[in-house]
Scaffold this motif. Sequence first.
Motif, short mmCIF file in Angstrom:
data_model
loop_
_atom_site.label_atom_id
_atom_site.label_comp_id
_atom_site.label_asym_id
_atom_site.label_seq_id
_atom_site.Cartn_x
_atom_site.Cartn_y
_atom_site.Cartn_z
N GLN A 69 0.82 -1.21 0.00
CA GLN A 69 0.00 0.00 0.00
C GLN A 69 0.86 1.27 0.00
O GLN A 69 0.55 2.25 -0.68
N VAL A 70 1.94 1.24 0.77
CA VAL A 70 2.85 2.39 0.79
C VAL A 70 3.51 2.55 -0.58
O VAL A 70 3.65 3.67 -1.09
N LYS A 71 3.90 1.43 -1.19
CA LYS A 71 4.51 1.49 -2.53
C LYS A 71 3.54 2.08 -3.54
O LYS A 71 3.92 2.87 -4.41
N GLU A 72 2.27 1.77 -3.43
CA GLU A 72 1.27 2.33 -4.34
C GLU A 72 1.18 3.85 -4.17
O GLU A 72 1.02 4.58 -5.15
N SER A 73 1.28 4.32 -2.93
CA SER A 73 1.29 5.76 -2.69
C SER A 73 2.51 6.39 -3.35
O SER A 73 2.42 7.45 -3.98
N PHE A 74 3.66 5.72 -3.21
CA PHE A 74 4.88 6.22 -3.85
C PHE A 74 4.69 6.33 -5.36
O PHE A 74 5.06 7.34 -5.98
N LEU A 75 4.13 5.29 -5.97
CA LEU A 75 3.98 5.28 -7.43
C LEU A 75 3.06 6.41 -7.89
O LEU A 75 3.33 7.06 -8.91
N ARG A 76 2.01 6.67 -7.14
CA ARG A 76 1.11 7.77 -7.50
C ARG A 76 1.83 9.12 -7.40
O ARG A 76 1.72 9.97 -8.29
N GLU A 77 2.56 9.30 -6.30
CA GLU A 77 3.25 10.57 -6.11
C GLU A 77 4.40 10.74 -7.10
O GLU A 77 4.68 11.85 -7.55
N ARG A 78 5.06 9.64 -7.42
CA ARG A 78 6.14 9.70 -8.41
C ARG A 78 5.60 10.12 -9.77
O ARG A 78 6.20 10.96 -10.46
N GLU A 79 4.46 9.56 -10.16
CA GLU A 79 3.86 9.93 -11.43
C GLU A 79 3.47 11.41 -11.44
O GLU A 79 3.64 12.09 -12.46
N ARG A 80 2.99 11.89 -10.32
CA ARG A 80 2.64 13.31 -10.22
C ARG A 80 3.89 14.17 -10.36
O ARG A 80 3.85 15.22 -11.01
N SER A 81 4.99 13.73 -9.76
CA SER A 81 6.24 14.48 -9.87
C SER A 81 6.75 14.51 -11.31
O SER A 81 7.26 15.53 -11.78
N VAL A 154 20.15 2.58 4.72
CA VAL A 154 18.90 3.28 5.01
C VAL A 154 18.54 4.17 3.82
O VAL A 154 19.41 4.87 3.28
N GLY A 155 17.27 4.15 3.43
CA GLY A 155 16.78 5.05 2.41
C GLY A 155 15.56 5.80 2.92
O GLY A 155 14.66 5.18 3.50
N TRP A 156 15.55 7.10 2.73
CA TRP A 156 14.42 7.94 3.17
C TRP A 156 13.51 8.17 1.96
O TRP A 156 13.91 8.77 0.97
N VAL A 157 12.29 7.69 2.05
CA VAL A 157 11.33 7.83 0.94
C VAL A 157 10.48 9.07 1.21
O VAL A 157 9.61 9.07 2.09
N SER A 158 10.73 10.12 0.46
CA SER A 158 9.98 11.37 0.67
C SER A 158 8.89 11.57 -0.39
O SER A 158 8.09 12.49 -0.28
N ILE A 159 8.89 10.72 -1.40
CA ILE A 159 7.87 10.84 -2.44
C ILE A 159 6.68 9.99 -2.04
O ILE A 159 6.42 8.90 -2.57
N LEU A 160 5.97 10.48 -1.04
CA LEU A 160 4.81 9.79 -0.47
C LEU A 160 3.77 10.82 -0.08
O LEU A 160 4.11 11.97 0.22
N SER A 161 2.53 10.40 -0.02
CA SER A 161 1.48 11.24 0.54
C SER A 161 1.39 10.97 2.04
O SER A 161 1.15 9.82 2.45
#
Length: 234
Positions: A69-81, A154-161
């Motif tokens: 579910q978090v990955k899906e949020s990332f994919l949506r936000e990435r597409e928006r970016s 460690v990776g910080w994922v900031s492309i999320l809602s």
Amino acid sequence: MDYTFSGPEKDGLYKAIFSRRDVRSHFTNKEIPDDALVRILNAAHHAPSVGFSQPWNFILIKDADTRRQVKESFLRERERSIKMLRGDERQEKYAGLKLEGIEESALNICVTYDPTRFGPFVLGRTSIEDTGVYSVCCAIQNLWLAARAEGVGVGWVSILSNEDVERILAIPSHVKPVGYLCLGYVHEFADKPDLERARWLPRMGLAQVVWYEKWGVHDSTEWAGLADSVNKAE
């Protein structure tokens, strides 16, 4: 307890700082032992905080469905970016960057900020409200450096809602996510940060960000000795 640092101890600290990377790939399937994870979390918990408020929580996540579910949020936000870069020559490069390891890493950690911890009055936060969030960022940096010392990426994922993260993790409305992190052992730590190697942006020299006494002052007779060393720093 002796709080002085020996030469090797200093070297270890600076090695962790300069070899820390925002890891998005190269994760292995090796699990992080509980004792190492406790050390990493305890280092984060010993970060400085405004008014000793310790306003952080660490939500540990392994569940595959939650991560999906978090990955899906990332994919949506990435597409928006990507759409925001329409007409920009960097759009294709951005679209080709690996920017997360949500499902590949051993675990995810969401680090949150609770402004109500210990009540409404927090010593030192009365003038600058954001110091509470700054405290959480200090905890994240401690976590990152401790993880590097343990050989954990460690990776910080900031492309999320944040709204998605709050819903998925059932975070109370008064608590805010600050950092969504991916942790895991990696095949290698790159010599340079991924975005530097990809030439997304260049590394700025230390002299470009150090000013003396007032904004914009690069040259100062009083600071001449230090300025010379700063200019030579890599």
